[in-house]
Design a protein around this motif. Structure first.
Motif, PDB file in Angstrom:
ATOM      1  N   GLU A 100      88.688   8.761   6.734  1.00 18.71           N
ATOM      2  CA  GLU A 100      89.334   8.751   5.582  1.00 18.71           C
ATOM      3  C   GLU A 100      88.900  10.220   4.899  1.00 18.71           C
ATOM      4  OE1 GLU A 100      88.491   5.298   3.859  1.00 18.71           O
ATOM      5  OE2 GLU A 100      89.757   4.075   5.075  1.00 18.71           O
ATOM      6  N   ILE A 101      87.612  10.284   4.841  1.00 17.86           N
ATOM      7  CA  ILE A 101      86.909  11.448   3.920  1.00 17.86           C
ATOM      8  C   ILE A 101      87.533  12.822   4.355  1.00 17.86           C
ATOM      9  CG2 ILE A 101      84.831  12.632   3.407  1.00 17.86           C
ATOM     10  CD1 ILE A 101      83.570  10.037   3.652  1.00 17.86           C
ATOM     11  N   ASN A 102      87.632  12.914   5.745  1.00 17.24           N
ATOM     12  CA  ASN A 102      87.859  14.332   6.449  1.00 17.24           C
ATOM     13  C   ASN A 102      89.676  14.407   6.107  1.00 17.24           C
ATOM     14  OD1 ASN A 102      85.824  15.505   7.623  1.00 17.24           O
ATOM     15  ND2 ASN A 102      85.874  13.658   9.404  1.00 17.24           N
ATOM     16  N   GLU A 103      90.256  13.463   6.171  1.00 17.03           N
ATOM     17  CA  GLU A 103      91.632  13.644   5.815  1.00 17.03           C
ATOM     18  C   GLU A 103      91.944  13.750   4.244  1.00 17.03           C
ATOM     19  OE1 GLU A 103      95.776  10.769   6.075  1.00 17.03           O
ATOM     20  OE2 GLU A 103      94.092   9.896   6.933  1.00 17.03           O
ATOM     21  N   GLN A 104      90.953  13.187   3.545  1.00 18.76           N
ATOM     22  CA  GLN A 104      91.251  13.903   2.199  1.00 18.76           C
ATOM     23  C   GLN A 104      90.672  15.149   1.931  1.00 18.76           C
ATOM     24  OE1 GLN A 104      89.930  10.899  -1.268  1.00 18.76           O
ATOM     25  NE2 GLN A 104      89.809   9.447   0.474  1.00 18.76           N
ATOM     26  N   LEU A 105      89.455  15.682   2.391  1.00 18.46           N
ATOM     27  CA  LEU A 105      89.465  16.845   2.317  1.00 18.46           C
ATOM     28  C   LEU A 105      90.339  17.716   2.922  1.00 18.46           C
ATOM     29  CD1 LEU A 105      85.318  16.558   3.463  1.00 18.46           C
ATOM     30  CD2 LEU A 105      86.349  17.024   1.235  1.00 18.46           C
ATOM     31  N   ALA A 106      90.872  17.594   3.852  1.00 24.72           N
ATOM     32  CA  ALA A 106      91.917  18.514   4.447  1.00 24.72           C
ATOM     33  C   ALA A 106      93.308  18.685   3.494  1.00 24.72           C
ATOM     34  CB  ALA A 106      92.364  17.960   5.671  1.00 24.72           C
ATOM     35  N   THR A 107      93.257  17.560   2.801  1.00 22.08           N
ATOM     36  CA  THR A 107      94.641  17.781   2.095  1.00 22.08           C
ATOM     37  C   THR A 107      94.523  18.082   0.523  1.00 22.08           C
ATOM     38  OG1 THR A 107      94.376  15.326   1.714  1.00 22.08           O
ATOM     39  CG2 THR A 107      96.093  15.925   3.500  1.00 22.08           C
ATOM     40  N   ARG A 108      93.188  17.889   0.091  1.00 24.30           N
ATOM     41  CA  ARG A 108      92.962  17.918  -1.467  1.00 24.30           C
ATOM     42  C   ARG A 108      92.592  19.550  -1.626  1.00 24.30           C
ATOM     43  NH1 ARG A 108      90.311  12.967  -4.398  1.00 24.30           N
ATOM     44  NH2 ARG A 108      90.088  14.613  -5.690  1.00 24.30           N
ATOM     45  N   THR A 109      92.865  20.017  -2.736  1.00 23.00           N
ATOM     46  CA  THR A 109      92.583  21.318  -3.237  1.00 23.00           C
ATOM     47  C   THR A 109      91.830  21.429  -4.359  1.00 23.00           C
ATOM     48  OG1 THR A 109      94.770  21.473  -4.296  1.00 23.00           O
ATOM     49  CG2 THR A 109      94.872  22.122  -2.018  1.00 23.00           C
ATOM     50  N   ASP A 110      91.369  20.438  -4.891  1.00 27.29           N
ATOM     51  CA  ASP A 110      90.610  20.423  -6.325  1.00 27.29           C
ATOM     52  C   ASP A 110      89.248  20.837  -5.790  1.00 27.29           C
ATOM     53  OD1 ASP A 110      90.822  18.134  -4.996  1.00 27.29           O
ATOM     54  OD2 ASP A 110      90.290  16.999  -6.971  1.00 27.29           O
ATOM     55  N   TYR A 111      88.866  21.831  -5.414  1.00 25.67           N
ATOM     56  CA  TYR A 111      87.772  22.068  -4.763  1.00 25.67           C
ATOM     57  C   TYR A 111      86.517  21.969  -5.754  1.00 25.67           C
ATOM     58  CZ  TYR A 111      90.651  23.955  -1.215  1.00 25.67           C
ATOM     59  OH  TYR A 111      91.705  24.076  -0.216  1.00 25.67           O
ATOM     60  N   GLU A 112      86.911  22.202  -7.295  1.00 23.35           N
ATOM     61  CA  GLU A 112      85.860  22.291  -8.336  1.00 23.35           C
ATOM     62  C   GLU A 112      85.579  21.155  -8.776  1.00 23.35           C
ATOM     63  OE1 GLU A 112      84.149  25.172  -8.326  1.00 23.35           O
ATOM     64  OE2 GLU A 112      85.339  26.146  -6.884  1.00 23.35           O
ATOM     65  N   SER A 113      86.445  20.163  -8.589  1.00 25.88           N
ATOM     66  CA  SER A 113      86.333  18.892  -9.418  1.00 25.88           C
ATOM     67  C   SER A 113      85.394  17.887  -8.722  1.00 25.88           C
ATOM     68  CB  SER A 113      87.654  17.952  -8.912  1.00 25.88           C
ATOM     69  OG  SER A 113      87.767  17.461  -7.582  1.00 25.88           O
ATOM     70  N   GLU A 114      84.754  16.892  -9.594  1.00 24.92           N
ATOM     71  CA  GLU A 114      83.511  16.127  -9.362  1.00 24.92           C
ATOM     72  C   GLU A 114      83.921  15.091  -8.108  1.00 24.92           C
ATOM     73  OE1 GLU A 114      82.061  13.772 -12.534  1.00 24.92           O
ATOM     74  OE2 GLU A 114      81.920  15.524 -13.820  1.00 24.92           O
ATOM     75  N   GLU A 115      85.292  14.899  -7.908  1.00 26.68           N
ATOM     76  CA  GLU A 115      85.754  14.032  -7.144  1.00 26.68           C
ATOM     77  C   GLU A 115      85.537  14.682  -5.675  1.00 26.68           C
ATOM     78  OE1 GLU A 115      87.437  14.436  -9.733  1.00 26.68           O
ATOM     79  OE2 GLU A 115      87.969  12.561 -10.676  1.00 26.68           O
ATOM     80  N   TYR A 116      86.063  15.810  -5.502  1.00 25.67           N
ATOM     81  CA  TYR A 116      85.695  16.740  -4.330  1.00 25.67           C
ATOM     82  C   TYR A 116      84.338  16.706  -3.796  1.00 25.67           C
ATOM     83  CZ  TYR A 116      87.093  19.858  -0.731  1.00 25.67           C
ATOM     84  OH  TYR A 116      87.235  20.547   0.452  1.00 25.67           O
ATOM     85  N   SER A 117      83.385  16.930  -4.929  1.00 25.00           N
ATOM     86  CA  SER A 117      81.962  17.196  -4.628  1.00 25.00           C
ATOM     87  C   SER A 117      81.389  15.914  -4.236  1.00 25.00           C
ATOM     88  CB  SER A 117      81.362  17.349  -6.023  1.00 25.00           C
ATOM     89  OG  SER A 117      81.755  18.905  -6.441  1.00 25.00           O
ATOM     90  N   GLN A 118      82.315  14.429  -4.671  1.00 19.05           N
ATOM     91  CA  GLN A 118      81.511  13.361  -4.259  1.00 19.05           C
ATOM     92  C   GLN A 118      81.914  13.149  -3.085  1.00 19.05           C
ATOM     93  OE1 GLN A 118      79.383  11.237  -5.992  1.00 19.05           O
ATOM     94  NE2 GLN A 118      79.388  10.319  -4.042  1.00 19.05           N
ATOM     95  N   LEU A 119      83.074  13.668  -2.313  1.00 20.93           N
ATOM     96  CA  LEU A 119      83.756  13.569  -0.883  1.00 20.93           C
ATOM     97  C   LEU A 119      82.565  14.173  -0.148  1.00 20.93           C
ATOM     98  CD1 LEU A 119      87.601  13.942  -1.289  1.00 20.93           C
ATOM     99  CD2 LEU A 119      86.168  11.917  -0.524  1.00 20.93           C
ATOM    100  N   ILE A 120      82.162  15.395  -0.520  1.00 24.80           N
ATOM    101  CA  ILE A 120      81.184  16.095   0.221  1.00 24.80           C
ATOM    102  C   ILE A 120      79.892  15.364   0.307  1.00 24.80           C
ATOM    103  CG2 ILE A 120      79.884  18.226   0.501  1.00 24.80           C
ATOM    104  CD1 ILE A 120      82.901  18.640   0.894  1.00 24.80           C
ATOM    105  N   LEU A 121      79.538  14.821  -0.671  1.00 23.26           N
ATOM    106  CA  LEU A 121      78.054  13.976  -0.490  1.00 23.26           C
ATOM    107  C   LEU A 121      78.370  12.797   0.378  1.00 23.26           C
ATOM    108  CD1 LEU A 121      77.015  13.981  -4.256  1.00 23.26           C
ATOM    109  CD2 LEU A 121      76.017  15.124  -2.576  1.00 23.26           C
ATOM    110  N   ASP A 122      79.563  12.032   0.112  1.00 25.18           N
ATOM    111  CA  ASP A 122      79.849  11.176   1.027  1.00 25.18           C
ATOM    112  C   ASP A 122      79.859  11.390   2.566  1.00 25.18           C
ATOM    113  OD1 ASP A 122      79.837   9.253  -1.440  1.00 25.18           O
ATOM    114  OD2 ASP A 122      82.177   9.419  -1.161  1.00 25.18           O
ATOM    115  N   LEU A 123      80.375  12.586   2.533  1.00 24.43           N
ATOM    116  CA  LEU A 123      80.436  13.033   3.982  1.00 24.43           C
ATOM    117  C   LEU A 123      79.197  13.351   4.700  1.00 24.43           C
ATOM    118  CD1 LEU A 123      82.326  14.059   6.458  1.00 24.43           C
ATOM    119  CD2 LEU A 123      82.237  16.317   5.417  1.00 24.43           C
ATOM    120  N   THR A 124      78.298  13.918   4.058  1.00 29.64           N
ATOM    121  CA  THR A 124      76.884  14.163   4.441  1.00 29.64           C
ATOM    122  C   THR A 124      76.295  12.802   4.593  1.00 29.64           C
ATOM    123  OG1 THR A 124      77.092  16.095   3.230  1.00 29.64           O
ATOM    124  CG2 THR A 124      74.760  15.218   3.977  1.00 29.64           C
TER     125      THR A 124
END
Length: 638
Positions: A100-124
């Protein structure tokens, strides 16, 4: 890991066992033994919290328990691999989350948003947890254990629905072995395993770091795996820090001492009572009599462990003398659809043969037994000899007992006019005396059902006895009785069995089933296992030689000179002799290792023990080096 105190279990007002107290520590591998109906499986269910009991059970914090039950239930529609992967619940959940995380990272483009940063943390975080749980290794571990338990790689994608109960039990066992449990509770884990899988499981359990409580009627398995024995007998337990065979010796010695102490105490009490009777009649000695009476009141009577001596009484008599040839087969073949089980088998069994059918499940052992008794069709020729009358005990015979009929009714239905009057006496010999004969088949334990099936077998005349896994669910005492009865049987005996201890000394020939063929070994089960180990070594050699042969010039009918052929043959013979010597020495070293694990002090105290032990291990190492050199010389002939 677990403290059990004053545990009591009752059924319908009757105590199965009472006041049981013991402790389970890390590294304990307990063999839980006792007669059928003593409460072994019930105790496992209590420890797993499947059923309630009085008393206390105190577990260490976060202890995980794995329980292999006799009755299992699978979800339909899963493949073997999918079912086995259920052992990794958290890993599978993290895999879904990572997808789910990788799918969202592949489709989202809001790279500077808090939500995107949280996805990176969740992935780690999820990736680290996945790695910690063994997420990158679990698939390989699963395949390794499934293959160890007898599954072929081509079976992995087949649905569990297409496999028998025995194979499903193996899948459940695989799931337990893959989980990181602290305590393993295993109820008859070897019942549906072949000898190779049992040996594999032994080695796995010997290296298991947690605690094991194991119910088994396989004496050799108990001796090889356990380091402690708890016997349930007449509602009490006897706990010894020894494997089964040593427990029997130790318990016998302790009982002898108890009997002697009890005898001495009874003698002392009798003497004091005599003095009391003598002195109390005299006023001058009354105070002495009172003193002796007070001494007697304080005496704690010595109790001797009671033995549960109930056992079957079995005798197999032959109906009449058959001809010299019992079974003759030519070009015998059997297939189930596209699966070829036996191909072009030739067979000749003579009168009074004692034969064991051995091999992995699915290789045709039970199939051949069924063909011999005319239960299933086949291709080729198979005929029974003159005057041959076959008694057949099927592997699932006990499952076909009519559930609503009583033990007595089942026997009477199978009886003839000639033996109907003996039915109750026969049932008594198989421990179905009194009210037990009025039990319905559906309430019988596995061991009781097998005993009834054996008893029913005796109602028909026979001089050839074919038995397919007759020891499943039988307690050790009943197995010993059956073994002695079969030793005394004067007819022809064919046994399909995975129980090495049961087969020892019972058969003189082993038929090994493998790759649609049958190979005869003129020796007992120990000889077969020894030769089988040597043949396994040679398989590696054969594969190497086949690989080398592929490099030969195909135009050359014979690439070697006569002198080279002679030299190559000499090297191969030398290689074979070295392999045999290595196999023999490894058996000796393994035996010493087992003895050391069981009683280090006694074994290590033997004269020159460590010198002899080190010499054997050094000899193995030297032979391995020699084997490598000779094998390299063989390879140089390519």
């Amino acid at each position: 890991m677990l403290n059990v105190h004053n545990l009591t279990v009752s059924f319908m007002g009757t105590e199965l066992f009472s006041g049981i107290t013991f402790k389970l520590n890390k590294g304990d591998r307990i063999g839980l033994i006792g007669k059928n109906g003593a409460g072994k499986s019930t105790l496992l269910k209590v420890l797993s919290k499947d059923i309630e009991s009085s008393g206390t059970m105190a577990f260490d914090k976060d202890v995980q328990i794995g329980f292999l039950r006799q009755d299992i239930d699978f979800v339909a529609g899963r493949t073997i691999l999918e079912e086995a992967y259920q052992a990794f619940e958290e890993i599978k959940e993290i895999e879904l989350k990572l997808d789910e995380i990788n799918e969202q990272l592949a489709t989202r483009t809001d790279y500077e948003s808090e939500e995107y940063s949280q996805l990176i943390l969740d992935l780690t975080d999820s990736t680290e947890r996945y790695e910690l749980l063994g997420g990158y290794n679990y698939q390989g571990d699963t395949e390794k254990i499934l293959q160890g338990l007898g599954f072929q790689r081509e079976d992995f994608d087949k649905l569990t629905d297409t496999f028998s109960g025995g194979w499903r039990m193996r899948i459940e066992l695989a799931k337990l072995l893959l989980q990181n449990n602290d305590i393993l509770l295993l109820d008859e884990p070897t019942n549906h395993l072949d000898i190779e899988s049992i040996i594999w499981l032994e080695n796995f359990l010997k290296g298991y770091s947690g605690a094991i409580v194991l119910v088994s009627h396989d004496k050799m398995f108990l001796d090889n795996v356990t380091n402690r024995t708890i016997e349930i007998s007449l509602g009490q337990i006897y706990d010894y820090k020894k494997p089964y065979s040593q427990f029997l010796l130790l318990r016998g010695e302790i009982k002898e001492k108890q009997l002697q102490a009890q005898k001495n105490q009874e003698k002392e009490i009798k003497q004091k009572q005599h003095l009391i009777n003598k002195f109390k009649a005299k006023a001058s000695k009354a105070s002495m009599a009172q003193s002796l009476m007070k001494q007697l009141d304080k005496v704690e009577l010595i109790e001797v462990d009671k033995d549960d001596n109930q056992a079957m009484n079995v005798r197999f008599a032959i109906s009449k003398d058959p001809g010299k040839i019992i079974v003759e087969a030519e070009n015998l073949s059997k297939s189930y659809g596209d699966k070829h089980v036996l191909e072009n088998v030739d067979l000749l069994i003579e009168r009074n043969s004692k034969i064991a059918f051995v091999g992995q499940n699915g290789q045709g052992k039970s199939t051949l037994a069924k063909m011999m008794v005319g239960e299933i069709p086949f291709e080729g020729l198979l005929k029974l000899g003159h005057n041959v009358e076959v008694g057949y005990f099927a592997q699932n015979q006990s499952e076909h007992l009519p559930p609503e009929k009583t033990v007595l009714e089942i026997m009477e239905d199978a009886a003839t006019d000639g033996n109907r009057m003996r039915v109750r006496d026969m049932l008594g010999s198989f421990l179905f005396g009194g009210d037990a004969a009025d039990k319905k088949a559906k309430v019988l334990s596995g061991g009781e059902r097998n005993r009834l099936a054996l008893c029913k077998l005796l109602l028909a005349p026979f001089n050839v006895l074919i038995m397919d896994e007759p020891t499943n669910h039988l307690d050790i005492a009943s197995k010993n009785v059956l073994k002695e009865a079969l030793k005394s049987f004067n007819g022809t005996l064919i046994l399909v069995s995975h129980d090495r201890d049961f087969l020892q000394g019972l058969t003189s020939t082993v038929y090994g089933f493998k790759d649609k063929e049958i190979k005869e070994y003129l020796g007992d089960i120990d000889y077969f296992l020894e030769q089988h180990k040597i043949e396994s070594l040679r398989e590696a050699e054969k594969r190497t030689i086949v690989k080398v042969d592929k490099t030969f010039n195909k135009k050359e009918a014979n690439p070697f000179s006569k002198e080279q052929e002679k030299q190559l043959k000499k090297l191969k013979n030398k290689l074979s002799n070295i392999e045999t010597e290595i196999a023999d020495l490894e058996v000796e070293v393994e035996k010493i290792d087992l003895e050391l694990a069981q009683d280090y002090d006694e074994v290590s105290a033997r004269p020159n023990f460590f010198e002899i032990y080190k010499a054997k291990k050094a000899k193995v190492d030297a032979l391995m080096e020699q084997w490598e050199k000779v094998e390299a010389e063989v390879a140089n002939f390519s």
